[in-house]
Design an enzyme around this catalytic site. Structure first.
Site, PDB file in Angstrom:
ATOM      1  N   ILE A 175      50.136  77.497   5.800  1.00 48.93           N
ATOM      2  CA  ILE A 175      51.413  77.081   6.393  1.00 48.93           C
ATOM      3  C   ILE A 175      51.590  77.814   7.718  1.00 48.93           C
ATOM      4  O   ILE A 175      51.802  79.020   7.754  1.00 48.93           O
ATOM      5  CB  ILE A 175      52.594  77.402   5.454  1.00 48.93           C
ATOM      6  CG1 ILE A 175      52.421  76.699   4.105  1.00 48.93           C
ATOM      7  CG2 ILE A 175      53.916  76.987   6.104  1.00 48.93           C
ATOM      8  CD1 ILE A 175      53.516  77.033   3.095  1.00 48.93           C
ATOM      9  N   CYS A 177      49.244  77.202  10.630  1.00 48.29           N
ATOM     10  CA  CYS A 177      47.830  77.553  10.786  1.00 48.29           C
ATOM     11  C   CYS A 177      47.450  77.967  12.191  1.00 48.29           C
ATOM     12  O   CYS A 177      46.317  78.393  12.437  1.00 48.29           O
ATOM     13  CB  CYS A 177      46.960  76.371  10.350  1.00 48.29           C
ATOM     14  SG  CYS A 177      47.124  74.898  11.402  1.00 48.29           S
ATOM     15  N   TRP A 179      45.941  78.138  15.700  1.00 45.46           N
ATOM     16  CA  TRP A 179      44.760  77.494  16.283  1.00 45.46           C
ATOM     17  C   TRP A 179      43.601  77.433  15.296  1.00 45.46           C
ATOM     18  O   TRP A 179      42.444  77.309  15.692  1.00 45.46           O
ATOM     19  CB  TRP A 179      44.344  78.228  17.544  1.00 45.46           C
ATOM     20  CG  TRP A 179      45.303  78.032  18.691  1.00 45.46           C
ATOM     21  CD1 TRP A 179      45.345  76.979  19.570  1.00 45.46           C
ATOM     22  CD2 TRP A 179      46.357  78.914  19.096  1.00 45.46           C
ATOM     23  NE1 TRP A 179      46.358  77.149  20.479  1.00 45.46           N
ATOM     24  CE2 TRP A 179      47.000  78.329  20.219  1.00 45.46           C
ATOM     25  CE3 TRP A 179      46.840  80.132  18.626  1.00 45.46           C
ATOM     26  CZ2 TRP A 179      48.079  78.921  20.866  1.00 45.46           C
ATOM     27  CZ3 TRP A 179      47.909  80.728  19.261  1.00 45.46           C
ATOM     28  CH2 TRP A 179      48.514  80.126  20.372  1.00 45.46           C
ATOM     29  N   ILE A 199      53.431  73.132  13.935  1.00 47.75           N
ATOM     30  CA  ILE A 199      54.407  72.316  14.658  1.00 47.75           C
ATOM     31  C   ILE A 199      54.102  72.322  16.159  1.00 47.75           C
ATOM     32  O   ILE A 199      54.937  71.936  16.965  1.00 47.75           O
ATOM     33  CB  ILE A 199      55.865  72.793  14.391  1.00 47.75           C
ATOM     34  CG1 ILE A 199      55.987  74.319  14.426  1.00 47.75           C
ATOM     35  CG2 ILE A 199      56.340  72.291  13.032  1.00 47.75           C
ATOM     36  CD1 ILE A 199      56.088  74.913  15.759  1.00 47.75           C
ATOM     37  N   SER A 200      52.886  72.725  16.503  1.00 43.69           N
ATOM     38  CA  SER A 200      52.447  72.755  17.897  1.00 43.69           C
ATOM     39  C   SER A 200      51.334  71.737  18.109  1.00 43.69           C
ATOM     40  O   SER A 200      50.274  71.814  17.475  1.00 43.69           O
ATOM     41  CB  SER A 200      51.948  74.147  18.280  1.00 43.69           C
ATOM     42  OG  SER A 200      51.198  74.114  19.479  1.00 43.69           O
ATOM     43  N   CYS A 355      57.406  94.645  22.687  1.00 42.84           N
ATOM     44  CA  CYS A 355      57.115  94.541  21.257  1.00 42.84           C
ATOM     45  C   CYS A 355      56.198  95.667  20.797  1.00 42.84           C
ATOM     46  O   CYS A 355      56.371  96.212  19.697  1.00 42.84           O
ATOM     47  CB  CYS A 355      56.500  93.184  20.943  1.00 42.84           C
ATOM     48  SG  CYS A 355      57.668  91.809  21.051  1.00 42.84           S
TER      49      CYS A 355
END
Length: 383
Positions: A175, A177, A179, A199-200, A355
Site C-alpha cells: 500500500i 508502493c 516507485w 496515487i502518483s 527534517c
C-alpha cells in the site's frame, strides 16, 4: 551555493522585530550573521518581521526567496528544536486554522487523496532519480550495518521482507508502493507475487517499468477501493497521508484484505504527541494534508482489528538518510537545473535539512510495527 558565491550579509536593522527574534534565539547557540555553520546569515531587512508575522511558514518561504542562508540548516533546526522553539515557531492562527480544518473536514478523503501525488510525487521522476539511490526508496534507510545510502535502503527492504516472513508463492500487497522499490525487491529476492498501489501517476509509470518481467502488478488507485485477499500486507511511508479521521477505516481495510494467519507491516514517521497539527510550510510546499500519527492513535485505531507483534523505532537513521538525499540533490542539481528553478532547489534543500534536524532532535520518530490477528506461536522479529 558555495560560501564563496553567496552575497555578503546585510547590516542588521535596529528594529523591534530583530530584537524579538534575537531574544527567541538566546540559549539556542544561534547568532545572526555569525561564523558558525548553523548561524543565520541575513540578506533582507524584512526577514525578522516576516518570521514574527508568519512563523515557520515565513521562515521557510524567506529561505526559498533567498532572504537568509545557513551553511548547515540541519544543525540550525536541531538547535532550535532542542531549545524548544518548535511549537513557539508556529503562530496561534496557523495552529488554530489547521485544527479547524482537520476537525471540520476530512483532509484526506478519497476525493482529496490524490492532491499529494500531483503536488509532490509527480514533480518529476528525473528530480527524484537524482536525489534518491538506485532503489528509488523514498523512506528511511536502515543504517545498522550500512556504510552508504544504497546499502541502507537495501537493508531496509530486506528487513521488512524478513519481518513479514515471506515465502515463495505468497501474495503481497504494497500500500503506497512508490516507485516500486519493495515490490521489485520482494518479487526478485523472495519469490512472491506483489500488488502495489500508488496515487502518483509518475510513480506508477516508473514502477511498472522497473518491475517489468516480474510477478508485480502496479495499480493507480486509493487503498479504500482495493478488493481481494493477501497473505502479507505492508505499507512503507504512506500512512503519513492517511489522516486521523481515516485511521479506523485504514485498519478496517487492512483487516478485510489480510488472510487469517497473515502479517501486516506498517512503516511510518510518527509524532511524539497526539496533537492534531502540521508544520504550515511542510503542509503547503511538500506534503499537502499530511499528518503524523502518534503511538496512541495507531494503537486505538488498530486494537479492534489486530494485535501488535513487534514495534521498532529507528528514527535516528532518518537524519543520515535525509543528509544523503541532500548530498545527492546538490551533487546532481546541475543536470536538471534547466528544468527547475532555483526556488525549487532551495525548497528541497530546506525540506531535507529541516527534517534531518527534527529527527536528530528526536522531535519525530520512524516506526516499523508488525501486526497479526493473534497467530499461533511466538513471533520473533529480526533486527
Amino acid at each position: 551555493m558555495t560560501s564563496d558565491s553567496r552575497p555578503h550579509p546585510i547590516a542588521l536593522p535596529d528594529t523591534r522585530a530583530r530584537r524579538v527574534v534575537e531574544r527567541l534565539l538566546e540559549g539556542a547557540g544561534i547568532t545572526l550573521n555569525g561564523n558558525a555553520p548553523e548561524d543565520i546569515q541575513v540578506y533582507h531587512p524584512d526577514l525578522f518581521s516576516r518570521i514574527l508575522r508568519q512563523g515557520t511558514l515565513g521562515l521557510g518561504e524567506a529561505y526559498m526567496d533567498g532572504w537568509w542562508e545557513a551553511e548547515h540548516i540541519d544543525r540550525l533546526a536541531h538547535r532550535l528544536l532542542q531549545h524548544g522553539l518548535g511549537e513557539r515557531a508556529h503562530t496561534s492562527s496557523e495552529r488554530l486554522m489547521y485544527r479547524l480544518q482537520a476537525g471540520l473536514f476530512n483532509l484526506q478523503s478519497k476525493a482529496r487523496a490524490w492532491i499529494v501525488g500531483e503536488a509532490h510525487y509527480d514533480m518529476g521522476n528525473d528530480l527524484f532519480e537524482r536525489m534518491l539511490d538506485p532503489t528509488m526508496c523514498y523512506s528511511c534507510g536502515y543504517w545498522k550495518e550500512a556504510s552508504n545510502l544504497h546499502e541502507a535502503q537495501r537493508a531496509k527492504l530486506e528487513l521488512a521482507c524478513r519481518k513479514l516472513q515471506l515465502r515463495p508463492g505468497m501474495t503481497l500487497l504494497d500500500i503506497g508502493c512508490g516507485w516500486g522499490s519493495l515490490a521489485e525487491h520482494a518479487a526478485r529476492h523472495h519469490g512472491v507475487k506483489v500488488t502495489g498501489i500508488t496515487i502518483s501517476k509518475q510513480q506508477a509509470e516508473l514502477a511498472r517499468e522497473r518491475c517489468r518481467g516480474l510477478p508485480v502488478d502496479i495499480q493507480l488507485c486509493d487503498y479504500r477501493d482495493l478488493t481481494g485477499q493477501y497473505d502479507r500486507i505492508l505499507s512503507i511511508g504512506m500512512f503519513e497521508h492517511v489522516g486521523q479521521r481515516n485511521y479506523d477505516s485504514y485498519f478496517a481495510t487492512v483487516d478485510r484484505l489480510l488472510a487469517g494467519d497473515g502479517l501486516f507491516l506498517l512503516h511510518t514517521i510518527g509524532s511524539n504527541t497526539s496533537k492534531i497539527s502540521a508544520d504550515p510550510w511542510i503542509n503547503r510546499y511538500i506534503f499537502p494534508n499530511g499528518i503524523l500519527p502518534s503511538i496512541r492513535q495507531i494503537a486505538e485505531a488498530s486494537e479492534e482489528y489486530m494485535i501488535v507483534e513487534d514495534w521498532q523505532n529507528f528514527g535516528a537513521d532518518y537524519d543520515r538518510t535525509l543528509l544523503a538525499w541532500l548530498h545527492n540533490l546538490d551533487s546532481h542539481w546541475y543536470q536538471i537545473a534547466h528544468q527547475y528553478n532555483e526556488r525549487t532547489h532551495r525548497m528541497f534543500r530546506y525540506y531535507l535539512s529541516v527534517c534531518a534536524g527534527a529527527f536528530r532532535a528526536r522531535n519525530i520518530q520512524l516506526w516499523q510495527a508488525v501486526f497479526s490477528r493473534g497467530r499461533a506461536g511466538r513471533y520473533d522479529a529480526p533486527r
